[in-house]
Motif scaffolding. Structure first.
Motif, PDB file in Angstrom:
ATOM      1  N   ALA A 159       4.169  -4.037  -2.485  1.00 59.14           N
ATOM      2  CA  ALA A 159       5.250  -4.885  -1.975  1.00 59.14           C
ATOM      3  C   ALA A 159       6.148  -5.386  -3.096  1.00 59.14           C
ATOM      4  O   ALA A 159       7.321  -5.684  -2.876  1.00 59.14           O
ATOM      5  CB  ALA A 159       4.665  -6.067  -1.213  1.00 59.14           C
ATOM      6  N   ALA A 160       5.621  -5.439  -4.318  1.00 63.30           N
ATOM      7  CA  ALA A 160       6.402  -5.962  -5.430  1.00 63.30           C
ATOM      8  C   ALA A 160       7.689  -5.182  -5.627  1.00 63.30           C
ATOM      9  O   ALA A 160       8.696  -5.733  -6.042  1.00 63.30           O
ATOM     10  CB  ALA A 160       5.573  -5.904  -6.712  1.00 63.30           C
ATOM     11  N   GLY A 161       7.684  -3.906  -5.329  1.00 61.09           N
ATOM     12  CA  GLY A 161       8.905  -3.132  -5.515  1.00 61.09           C
ATOM     13  C   GLY A 161       9.550  -2.749  -4.209  1.00 61.09           C
ATOM     14  O   GLY A 161      10.330  -1.810  -4.157  1.00 61.09           O
ATOM     15  N   GLY A 162       9.204  -3.444  -3.111  1.00 64.21           N
ATOM     16  CA  GLY A 162       9.797  -3.118  -1.833  1.00 64.21           C
ATOM     17  C   GLY A 162       8.989  -2.117  -1.037  1.00 64.21           C
ATOM     18  O   GLY A 162       9.451  -1.611  -0.026  1.00 64.21           O
ATOM     19  N   GLY A 163       7.778  -1.792  -1.497  1.00 69.42           N
ATOM     20  CA  GLY A 163       6.910  -0.899  -0.713  1.00 69.42           C
ATOM     21  C   GLY A 163       6.297  -1.661   0.451  1.00 69.42           C
ATOM     22  O   GLY A 163       6.492  -2.864   0.589  1.00 69.42           O
ATOM     23  N   ASP A 164       5.543  -0.948   1.293  1.00 68.48           N
ATOM     24  CA  ASP A 164       5.022  -1.598   2.484  1.00 68.48           C
ATOM     25  C   ASP A 164       3.578  -1.173   2.741  1.00 68.48           C
ATOM     26  O   ASP A 164       3.310  -0.003   2.991  1.00 68.48           O
ATOM     27  CB  ASP A 164       5.891  -1.226   3.684  1.00 68.48           C
ATOM     28  CG  ASP A 164       5.511  -2.034   4.908  1.00 68.48           C
ATOM     29  OD1 ASP A 164       4.467  -2.713   4.875  1.00 68.48           O
ATOM     30  OD2 ASP A 164       6.255  -1.977   5.892  1.00 68.48           O
ATOM     31  N   PRO A 165       2.634  -2.123   2.693  1.00 72.21           N
ATOM     32  CA  PRO A 165       1.234  -1.778   2.959  1.00 72.21           C
ATOM     33  C   PRO A 165       1.026  -1.189   4.355  1.00 72.21           C
ATOM     34  O   PRO A 165       0.119  -0.398   4.568  1.00 72.21           O
ATOM     35  CB  PRO A 165       0.506  -3.118   2.829  1.00 72.21           C
ATOM     36  CG  PRO A 165       1.416  -3.996   2.061  1.00 72.21           C
ATOM     37  CD  PRO A 165       2.806  -3.532   2.346  1.00 72.21           C
TER      38      PRO A 165
ATOM     39  N   LEU B 201      14.237  -6.132   5.131  1.00 69.66           N
ATOM     40  CA  LEU B 201      14.119  -7.158   4.098  1.00 69.66           C
ATOM     41  C   LEU B 201      15.297  -7.156   3.164  1.00 69.66           C
ATOM     42  O   LEU B 201      15.770  -8.193   2.731  1.00 69.66           O
ATOM     43  CB  LEU B 201      12.837  -6.922   3.280  1.00 69.66           C
ATOM     44  CG  LEU B 201      11.531  -7.220   3.977  1.00 69.66           C
ATOM     45  CD1 LEU B 201      10.379  -6.943   3.033  1.00 69.66           C
ATOM     46  CD2 LEU B 201      11.496  -8.666   4.420  1.00 69.66           C
ATOM     47  N   LEU B 202      15.786  -5.987   2.807  1.00 70.69           N
ATOM     48  CA  LEU B 202      16.677  -5.892   1.657  1.00 70.69           C
ATOM     49  C   LEU B 202      18.079  -5.413   2.001  1.00 70.69           C
ATOM     50  O   LEU B 202      18.809  -4.992   1.124  1.00 70.69           O
ATOM     51  CB  LEU B 202      16.042  -4.965   0.599  1.00 70.69           C
ATOM     52  CG  LEU B 202      14.625  -5.393   0.168  1.00 70.69           C
ATOM     53  CD1 LEU B 202      14.061  -4.429  -0.831  1.00 70.69           C
ATOM     54  CD2 LEU B 202      14.628  -6.803  -0.401  1.00 70.69           C
ATOM     55  N   GLN B 203      18.442  -5.457   3.300  1.00 67.34           N
ATOM     56  CA  GLN B 203      19.815  -5.110   3.659  1.00 67.34           C
ATOM     57  C   GLN B 203      20.463  -6.313   4.339  1.00 67.34           C
ATOM     58  O   GLN B 203      19.774  -7.112   4.955  1.00 67.34           O
ATOM     59  CB  GLN B 203      19.862  -3.926   4.636  1.00 67.34           C
ATOM     60  CG  GLN B 203      19.658  -2.571   4.008  1.00 67.34           C
ATOM     61  CD  GLN B 203      18.213  -2.146   4.084  1.00 67.34           C
ATOM     62  OE1 GLN B 203      17.539  -2.427   5.058  1.00 67.34           O
ATOM     63  NE2 GLN B 203      17.735  -1.494   3.050  1.00 67.34           N
TER      64      GLN B 203
END
Lengths: 184, 528
Positions: B237-243, A49-51
């Protein structure tokens, strides 16, 4: 086993310590799964997602016979910012390098840090939309009242399945802090 | 061994333990603690069962009649958590406490005071779970698997659930360390590992599983807790985490957990079937190796619970084949039990009936498990009632029936009195019939596409749901016969001989009177 009671008690204590150590290590192992999972996703490209995406030189061939509409969508989640795309959609040729701009404004009287998370519709189009540059690669910190224009540069992979005529690129900004807005 | 006689003098003697409630709070006796585990687990079985009946009452007819969807979700969540962590696991720890020291000829567990702690962590945990129903927002409603992102968003009931899981985990880890140490260090002279009754082997292996995976669950819920309150973003997910990461960590614990429940059940059945077949267990050493293989394989198959999260095809194929591999050691066990019965002098007292019921229904649950292991099929069945039917066949008809078999089998040794055989048989047949009425039809509902954890459903599913609810109420009410029978046994059953089952040949039957004395094997027996 026919050993005297104190010898058994001593052997028991040693085993207790070893097993407690195993339990403590396995607690750590649970946390070690987090970077392990991220690494696997990165290597296999499952959740990138972020790279920036790797765009091979061969993919820059522009397919002028085909037009795909890209729609731009902008959302915020529990974040007092205004966030919008400067254009709602744009027709592009697969393989063409495309620049678009989004705009964010902090409506609060304090600095706020946010992070954008991209998503795609239809979902299977995600792997064909290659982002070369994106504001979602870092978090953004806005001073009180600040307005900022943010670029996205992407290429649509010509291998995009023929039945997809429209792709939606959607971003959602989240505040980077504890979940009640307290700084983390 | 003179040291033993010495310690005996220092220990509190038969008459010298405190009376009343303090006896139970301060006890370090493995038999007292085993008894408390068993009664606690039965109380939780009743609480969790009542919640199941709330679920089945709501599902009796399509539409919303009795509870609102939020409360329905809280019921499914608490029913799962309470049955797994409050009823089934403590029941088998109760068996372990009573039986392991007697079966290996040890005077008590290795760490009697730690043992007291392991038990007394459970009531506060159960209280937290029940109290969570009454906080604003109600109890956790995310399902017993406690999946993010719901768990990250819920009210304070979720925090109570997290702390309850921490306490339950600590209790299990302490109990397991105690069991491993007892089995490895406290065996009577001559009782080699490969001479141990199979029940002790299954618990040794289960305890290793628990020490390895309970801390992982504790880690997963700790991460949920810090996501909720301390701004971390493991799953948020708000901070880039993953459920999806949560699901991986949870099932790394969760699949071995399935065997933590099933393997002690195998152990009980492996004592009961030879006793009533009047033959030694067929293929003892292959049973030990099969149990160990199941335990080891359980660590590398977890993602078959999550075929639908978007894994690469290669990963799905790997997890599918690895999962199907488990059918081999499980098949070894089933065939060994059948071979034990083959040409045996069979009698069908209540423990044997429950053991055969276990064998029959657990095998069916195993087969529906193989169906679900096929990734192409599972994508259709995921989160439908087929899955619910499958795991109730292995958890209820598997683990619970085996616990019933164990209770009837050892009750004469524990209480010194015989239970009412006729009532026991009625309890078995009612349980058998109503269990299948409740759960067999759920296979059809699942194949037809009825999703689980939803309080309402399409009217086309009405008949099977009505049958299932009738079966569930029948099954629940039948269990009152068990309490009645146990209480009746304690208060007025006829005296049991030291060895009421002539086929039972482990130390508690051959060396100890019925009821087993408060302190047994202070001088270890010699095993040939």
């Amino acid at each position: 086993m026919s050993a005297p009671a104190h010898a058994v008690a001593r052997a028991n204590r040693i085993l207790l310590r070893k097993l407690a150590l195993v339990a403590a290590l396995m607690f750590g192992f649970g946390f070690a799964l987090v970077p392990f999972y991220e690494k696997i996703c990165q290597v296999t490209g499952i959740r990138n997602l972020l790279q920036p995406d790797q765009v091979a030189a061969a993919n820059t061939q522009v397919d002028r016979s085909r037009v795909v509409t890209i729609e731009f969508d902008a959302n915020t989640q529990r974040l007092p910012w205004t966030f919008k795309a400067l254009e709602s959609h744009r027709p592009v040729h697969p393989g063409e390098i495309t620049h678009v701009q989004y705009e964010i404004r902090n409506t609060l009287d304090r600095p706020v840090t946010g992070q954008a998370i991209p998503s795609y519709g239809p979902q299977r189009a995600a792997q064909y939309l290659k982002k070369i540059e994106c504001f979602c690669f870092q978090s953004q910190t806005l001073a009180p009242g600040e307005v900022r224009r943010l670029p996205v540069v992407f290429v649509l992979d010509p291998a995009l399945p023929a039945d997809i005529g429209t792709v939606t690129l959607s971003y959602t900004f989240f505040e980077v802090a504890g979940r009640d807005g307290k700084p983390g | 061994m003179s040291a033993v006689a010495d310690t005996h003098a220092h220990h509190d003697d038969h008459g010298h333990h405190p009376a009343g409630i303090l006896r139970w709070i301060m006890t370090t006796n493995h038999k007292d603690i085993g008894t408390m585990y068993l009664w606690f687990s039965f109380a939780m079985f009743m609480v969790g069962g009542t919640m199941a009946l709330v679920i089945r009452a709501e599902l009796f007819q399509p539409g919303l009649q009795i509870v609102n969807p939020d409360f329905f979700n809280q019921m499914t969540t608490l029913h799962g958590l309470i049955m797994v962590f409050g009823a089934i696991m403590p029941a088998f720890v109760g068996f372990a406490n009573w039986q392991i020291p007697m079966m290996i000829g040890a005077p008590d567990m290795a760490f009697p005071r730690l043992n007291n702690w392991s038990f007394w962590l459970l009531p506060p945990a159960a209280t937290l779970l029940v109290v969570s129903l009454f906080v604003p927002g109600g109890a956790a409603g995310a399902g017993w698997t406690l999946y993010a992102p719901l768990t990250v968003q819920m009210g304070p009931g979720m925090d109570l659930t997290i702390f309850a899981v921490h306490l339950l985990g600590m209790s299990s880890i302490l109990g397991s360390i105690n069991i491993i140490t007892t089995v490895l260090n406290m065996r009577a002279p001559g009782m080699t590992l490969m001479k141990m009754p199979l029940f002790c082997w299954t618990w040794l292996i289960t305890a290793y599983l628990l020490v390895a995976v309970m801390p992982v669950l504790a880690g997963a819920v700790t991460m949920t807790l810090t996501d909720r309150h301390f701004g971390t973003t493991f799953f948020n997910a708000a901070g880039g985490g993953d459920p999806v990461l949560y699901q991986h960590i949870f099932w790394f614990f969760g699949h071995p957990e399935v065997y933590i429940i099933a393997i002690p059940a195998f152990g009980v059945v492996s004592q009961v079937i030879p006793a009533f077949s009047r033959k030694p267990l067929f293929g003892y050493s292959s049973m030990v190796y099969a149990t160990a293989s199941i335990a080891i394989l359980s660590f590398i198959v977890w993602a078959h619970h999550m075929y639908t999260v978007g894994m690469p095809l290669e990963a799905q194929l790997y997890f599918m084949y690895a999962t199907m591999l488990i059918a081999i050691p499980t098949g070894v066990k089933v065939f060994n039990w059948l071979a034990t019965m083959w040409k045996g002098s069979l009698t069908f007292e209540t423990p044997m009936l429950f053991a055969i019921g276990f064998l029959f229904l657990f095998t069916m649950g195993g087969f529906s498990g193989l169906v679900l292991a096929l990734t192409a099929v599972d994508v259709q069945m995921h989160d439908t009632y087929y899955v619910v039917a499958h795991f109730h066949y292995v958890m209820v008809a598997g683990a619970l029936f085996s616990a019933f078999a164990g209770v009837y089998f050892w009750l004469p040794k524990w209480t010194g009195r015989m239970y009412d055989e006729k009532l026991g048989k009625i309890h078995f047949w009612l349980s058998m019939i109503f269990f299948n009425l409740a759960f067999f039809v759920q296979h059809f509902l699942g194949i037809a596409g009825m999703p689980r954890r939803i309080p309402d459903y399409s009217p086309v599913f009405a008949e099977f749901n009505m049958i299932s609810s009738i079966g569930a109420f029948g099954f629940g009410l039948s269990q009152l016969l068990l309490v009645y029978n146990v209480v009746k046994t304690i208060h007025g059953g006829r005296k049991a001989p030291a060895r009421p089952w002539d086929g039972a040949d482990t130390l508690e039957w051959t060396h100890l009177p019925s009821p087993a004395p408060y302190h047994s094997f202070e001088t270890p027996p010699t095993v040939r």
